[in-house]
Design a protein around this motif. Structure first.
Motif, PDB file in Angstrom:
ATOM      1  N   TYR A   8      17.027   5.634   5.402  1.00 50.52           N
ATOM      2  CA  TYR A   8      16.636   4.259   5.110  1.00 50.52           C
ATOM      3  C   TYR A   8      16.691   3.349   6.334  1.00 50.52           C
ATOM      4  O   TYR A   8      16.641   2.147   6.195  1.00 50.52           O
ATOM      5  N   SER A  68       5.128   1.195   2.279  1.00 49.26           N
ATOM      6  CA  SER A  68       5.921   1.309   1.057  1.00 49.26           C
ATOM      7  C   SER A  68       5.041   0.945  -0.130  1.00 49.26           C
ATOM      8  O   SER A  68       4.117   0.155  -0.020  1.00 49.26           O
ATOM      9  N   ARG A  79       1.009   6.871   0.003  1.00 49.77           N
ATOM     10  CA  ARG A  79       2.373   7.395  -0.052  1.00 49.77           C
ATOM     11  C   ARG A  79       2.479   8.564  -1.035  1.00 49.77           C
ATOM     12  O   ARG A  79       3.047   9.608  -0.728  1.00 49.77           O
ATOM     13  N   ASP A 104      11.020   5.251   2.798  1.00 51.72           N
ATOM     14  CA  ASP A 104      10.190   4.397   1.948  1.00 51.72           C
ATOM     15  C   ASP A 104       8.827   4.091   2.562  1.00 51.72           C
ATOM     16  O   ASP A 104       7.837   3.965   1.842  1.00 51.72           O
ATOM     17  N   SER A 105       8.754   3.953   3.884  1.00 55.23           N
ATOM     18  CA  SER A 105       7.508   3.543   4.544  1.00 55.23           C
ATOM     19  C   SER A 105       6.780   4.651   5.289  1.00 55.23           C
ATOM     20  O   SER A 105       5.610   4.505   5.615  1.00 55.23           O
TER      21      SER A 105
END
Length: 117
Positions: A8, A68, A79, A104-105
């Motif tokens: 993260y 994200s 994604r 997440d991205s």
């Protein structure tokens, strides 16, 4: 359960990985080259092609920048296309899943070394 590492931290830090190639899908699907789902299929095809090329060229890492997700569950996004490919058997010859990083991205694909036969 995913076999990928989950991290993260600031995704820009992954740019420091050795022998890295970046592929930016952040805006994929907003370009009007076809309908939305055709664009999403193109994301998957390009991601697989990039994996194959990275493997062929003995790269260590491939950084997929997908952004994200701001969509609702079940929505097809860059994604979801990248993550789905990484879980699929199509990616198996090219990646070391235990060394891949799901963020997440972005998604960091750890490329398997090419065997010299």
């Amino acid at each position: 359960m995913s076999k990928f590492k989950k991290e993260y931290k600031n995704w820009v830090e992954y740019r420091k990985l050795p022998d890295l190639i970046e592929v930016d899908f952040h805006w994929a699907g907003t370009e009007r080259t076809g309908n939305y789902y055709e664009n999403m299929e193109d994301v998957r095809k390009r991601a697989l092609s990039e994996l194959q090329e990275a493997h062929e060229n003995n790269k260590e890492f491939l950084l997929f920048i997908h952004g994200s997700s701001t969509s609702w569950p079940g929505m097809t996004t860059s994604r979801s296309q990248v993550r789905g490919l990484m879980r699929s058997k199509d990616a198996t010859p090219y990646i070391s899943r235990k060394d891949c990083i799901q963020h997440d991205s972005v998604f960091v694909a750890a490329i398997k070394p090419k065997k010299n036969i």
